[in-house]
Design a protein around this motif. Structure first.
Motif, PDB file in Angstrom:
ATOM      1  N   GLN A 326      69.593  51.096  30.857  1.00 27.38           N
ATOM      2  CA  GLN A 326      68.272  50.867  30.284  1.00 27.38           C
ATOM      3  C   GLN A 326      68.040  51.545  28.942  1.00 27.38           C
ATOM      4  OE1 GLN A 326      65.703  48.668  31.730  1.00 27.38           O
ATOM      5  NE2 GLN A 326      67.801  48.133  32.257  1.00 27.38           N
ATOM      6  N   HIS A 327      69.028  52.275  28.436  1.00 28.82           N
ATOM      7  CA  HIS A 327      68.852  52.846  27.107  1.00 28.82           C
ATOM      8  C   HIS A 327      68.734  51.705  26.099  1.00 28.82           C
ATOM      9  CE1 HIS A 327      69.749  54.813  23.283  1.00 28.82           C
ATOM     10  NE2 HIS A 327      69.371  55.943  23.877  1.00 28.82           N
ATOM     11  N   ARG A 332      75.069  47.904  28.973  1.00 28.69           N
ATOM     12  CA  ARG A 332      76.294  47.965  29.767  1.00 28.69           C
ATOM     13  C   ARG A 332      75.983  47.732  31.240  1.00 28.69           C
ATOM     14  NH1 ARG A 332      79.613  53.212  27.377  1.00 28.69           N
ATOM     15  NH2 ARG A 332      79.857  52.425  25.237  1.00 28.69           N
ATOM     16  N   THR A 333      76.894  47.036  31.921  1.00 35.45           N
ATOM     17  CA  THR A 333      76.678  46.703  33.324  1.00 35.45           C
ATOM     18  C   THR A 333      77.673  47.375  34.260  1.00 35.45           C
ATOM     19  OG1 THR A 333      78.081  44.745  33.100  1.00 35.45           O
ATOM     20  CG2 THR A 333      75.717  44.450  32.728  1.00 35.45           C
ATOM     21  N   ARG A 334      78.611  48.150  33.733  1.00 34.73           N
ATOM     22  CA  ARG A 334      79.621  48.782  34.564  1.00 34.73           C
ATOM     23  C   ARG A 334      79.435  50.298  34.578  1.00 34.73           C
ATOM     24  NH1 ARG A 334      83.895  45.316  35.364  1.00 34.73           N
ATOM     25  NH2 ARG A 334      84.419  46.781  37.032  1.00 34.73           N
ATOM     26  N   HIS A 335      79.839  50.913  35.693  1.00 34.83           N
ATOM     27  CA  HIS A 335      79.794  52.374  35.850  1.00 34.83           C
ATOM     28  C   HIS A 335      78.382  52.912  35.601  1.00 34.83           C
ATOM     29  CE1 HIS A 335      84.122  52.120  36.038  1.00 34.83           C
ATOM     30  NE2 HIS A 335      84.163  51.569  34.839  1.00 34.83           N
ATOM     31  N   LEU A 336      77.399  52.311  36.287  1.00 34.25           N
ATOM     32  CA  LEU A 336      76.001  52.729  36.125  1.00 34.25           C
ATOM     33  C   LEU A 336      75.661  53.850  37.112  1.00 34.25           C
ATOM     34  CD1 LEU A 336      74.258  49.254  35.729  1.00 34.25           C
ATOM     35  CD2 LEU A 336      75.141  50.770  33.947  1.00 34.25           C
ATOM     36  N   LEU A 355      63.590  56.774  39.354  1.00 33.94           N
ATOM     37  CA  LEU A 355      65.005  56.470  39.176  1.00 33.94           C
ATOM     38  C   LEU A 355      65.191  55.356  38.160  1.00 33.94           C
ATOM     39  CD1 LEU A 355      66.256  56.510  42.878  1.00 33.94           C
ATOM     40  CD2 LEU A 355      66.777  58.196  41.114  1.00 33.94           C
ATOM     41  N   ILE A 356      66.230  55.498  37.343  1.00 33.71           N
ATOM     42  CA  ILE A 356      66.537  54.495  36.328  1.00 33.71           C
ATOM     43  C   ILE A 356      68.056  54.434  36.172  1.00 33.71           C
ATOM     44  CG2 ILE A 356      66.411  56.124  34.383  1.00 33.71           C
ATOM     45  CD1 ILE A 356      65.106  53.881  32.750  1.00 33.71           C
ATOM     46  N   PHE A 381      59.260  53.074  32.088  1.00 31.99           N
ATOM     47  CA  PHE A 381      59.816  54.272  31.463  1.00 31.99           C
ATOM     48  C   PHE A 381      59.829  54.110  29.950  1.00 31.99           C
ATOM     49  CE2 PHE A 381      61.785  53.438  35.548  1.00 31.99           C
ATOM     50  CZ  PHE A 381      61.600  54.637  36.226  1.00 31.99           C
ATOM     51  N   SER A 382      59.815  55.239  29.254  1.00 33.28           N
ATOM     52  CA  SER A 382      59.933  55.227  27.797  1.00 33.28           C
ATOM     53  C   SER A 382      61.012  56.221  27.389  1.00 33.28           C
ATOM     54  CB  SER A 382      58.602  55.591  27.125  1.00 33.28           C
ATOM     55  OG  SER A 382      58.165  56.890  27.518  1.00 33.28           O
ATOM     56  N   PHE A 383      61.704  55.891  26.291  1.00 41.47           N
ATOM     57  CA  PHE A 383      62.783  56.731  25.776  1.00 41.47           C
ATOM     58  C   PHE A 383      62.314  57.437  24.514  1.00 41.47           C
ATOM     59  CE2 PHE A 383      66.601  55.555  28.227  1.00 41.47           C
ATOM     60  CZ  PHE A 383      66.047  54.539  29.002  1.00 41.47           C
TER      61      PHE A 383
END
Length: 450
Positions: A326-327, A332-336, A355-356, A381-383
């Motif tokens: 989610q950044h 990216r979809t792997r190793h989350l 959780l995110i 959520f916000s970054f």
């Protein structure tokens, strides 16, 4: 101005601005490429194709050169996409995907979606459209691609529909016969020989082992009711195939309640005997439900201080919600990793509001203090950067000083318009096909009136 003399913000702005310029220049490159191929300018000693020439003269990989050539010849028939591409509003990645399914009748709607979506969203949408087109095309071609569907019925039974090509159908029935033989074997039935003897192979009939019952005839006959054999095939796969720790759909999930019958995950209710039977398998997970305020029931997702790591069920919830890291700008979809926004050490809870999903690289960067995340409630959520400023998902870019790009291309032309967090490919394809069907009817009515 030298690169080292630019500020980091200026470099970032130029990268985005140059991306639009590169898209426009690539559009011009492909226009020239199509004309070059039409003129046969690539012909010469040892040159076998325009893609071959392009790879040789420009250093592109042959597959990339072939892709360039395909797009170059598709764009002249798609004026709306070609115009947006030449104006830097569509990236090469989006155009590459769109030209796989676009037609003059479809391009207007596809362009509207692409301008508001990311490249990965466009590619996912195109995959959906190609699947639908393939099913329609096989009807016209008279060939069959294997497919299937399933659904739970109101009475709690499961309906499965298989549509298999001739060869796939034969493979399926062969597996059914073997599963039925294994299912109906008794203690006195020996295993059949793995390989027939030479004389048996020549005659096409394997000799039945001494004392073997008539059930061996099943090797030559498909049972009229294949349901028991198919269930046996499913049981076998659960036993012999080792699956990863988290793989949705690969385990039996049984939900139990204090005040209601147990039931399958998204499925019908079960008898107590069914639950006991399921518990004998090796791929079963029980999810305990408790009564909430107001009398409603639900999965207990908040385990308080008793559980730090999210359960597989909760991981499925997070995956359905986030799909990728989610950044902003990652995808990216792997190793989350499931990250506690309010750290566990600071009494952070293990529930969807805290959780995110982050990829391993961004998870590590977060704990190093390179950025921060705030939980806004309701699973939003916000970054934020280290100075507290918000990291926007698609920030506006202003033209930096000292740079004179093509004046006809906006600095932020390549950025999506009102970028959405998630594109529902199923809903989008439904709307697109409805619009295309309406346009086709309108065209038919005009022709009929003429």
């Amino acid at each position: 101005m030298a690169t080292e003399d630019l500020t980091t913000d200026e470099i970032g702005a130029r990268l985005v601005g140059y991306a639009g310029q590169m898209a426009a220049l690539t559009a011009r490159f492909l226009e020239l490429l199509a004309e070059f191929d039409r003129r046969g300018g690539w012909s010469g000693e040892g040159i076998i194709s325009c893609a071959h020439w392009l790879s040789w003269r420009t250093g592109l990989a042959i597959r990339t050169a072939q892709d360039h050539l395909r797009i170059a010849h598709a764009l002249p028939e798609l004026p709306l996409l070609r115009k947006a591409f030449s104006e830097g509003r569509l990236s090469y990645s989006k155009v590459r995907a769109l030209t796989r399914v676009a037609t003059p009748e479809r391009e207007e709607e596809l362009l509207n979606v692409a301008l508001s979506a990311t490249a990965s969203q466009v590619e996912r949408l195109v995959r959906s459209i190609r699947n639908i087109d393939r099913h329609r095309d096989e009807t016209e071609r008279g060939t069959i691609d294997s497919s299937s569907s399933w659904s739970w019925n109101l009475d709690g039974s499961l309906s499965v529909t298989l549509r298999l090509s001739p060869l796939d159908g034969a493979r399926f029935l062969a597996g059914v016969v073997r599963a039925e033989y294994e299912r109906t074997r008794t203690a006195g039935d020996p295993d059949l020989p793995t390989e027939p003897a030479p004389d048996e192979e020549a005659s096409g009939v394997a000799e039945r082992p001494p004392g073997h019952p008539a059930s061996a005839d099943l090797w030559r006959n498909v049972p009229s009711d294949i349901a028991p054999a198919v269930v046996a095939m499913g049981d076998t796969m659960q036993t012999v195939i080792t699956a990863p720790e988290f793989i949705p759909g690969a385990e039996l999930v049984v939900h139990t309640h204090d005040d209601a019958d147990p039931h399958l995950d998204d499925g019908p209710a079960l008898e107590d005997a069914d639950v006991d039977e399921a518990a004998c398998g090796g791929a079963v997970r029980k999810v305990k439900h408790a009564k909430k305020r107001g009398g409603t029931r639900g999965v207990v997702l908040n385990y308080g201080r008793k559980r730090r790591m999210p359960t597989r069920k909760l991981m499925r919830v997070l995956f359905e919600r986030d799909r990728c890291c989610q950044h902003p700008g990652c995808g990216r979809t792997r190793h989350l990793h499931a990250h506690h926004v309010t750290f566990w050490s600071q009494n952070g809870t293990t529930d969807p509001d805290n959780l995110i999903l982050l990829c391993s690289a961004h998870h590590r960067a977060l704990h190093r203090g390179e950025f921060a995340i705030k939980a806004l409630g309701s699973q939003q959520f916000s970054f934020h950067r280290s100075d507290g400023s918000t990291i926007e998902r698609a920030p506006a870019v202003h033209k930096p000083d000292g740079w004179k790009p093509d004046a006809t291309i906006d600095d932020d032309a390549v950025l999506p318009i009102n970028p959405g967090r998630h594109l529902d490919a199923g809903y989008a394809t439904e709307v697109l096909y409805a619009a295309w069907a309406w346009k086709a009817r309108q065209s038919d009515e005009v022709l009929a009136a003429a």
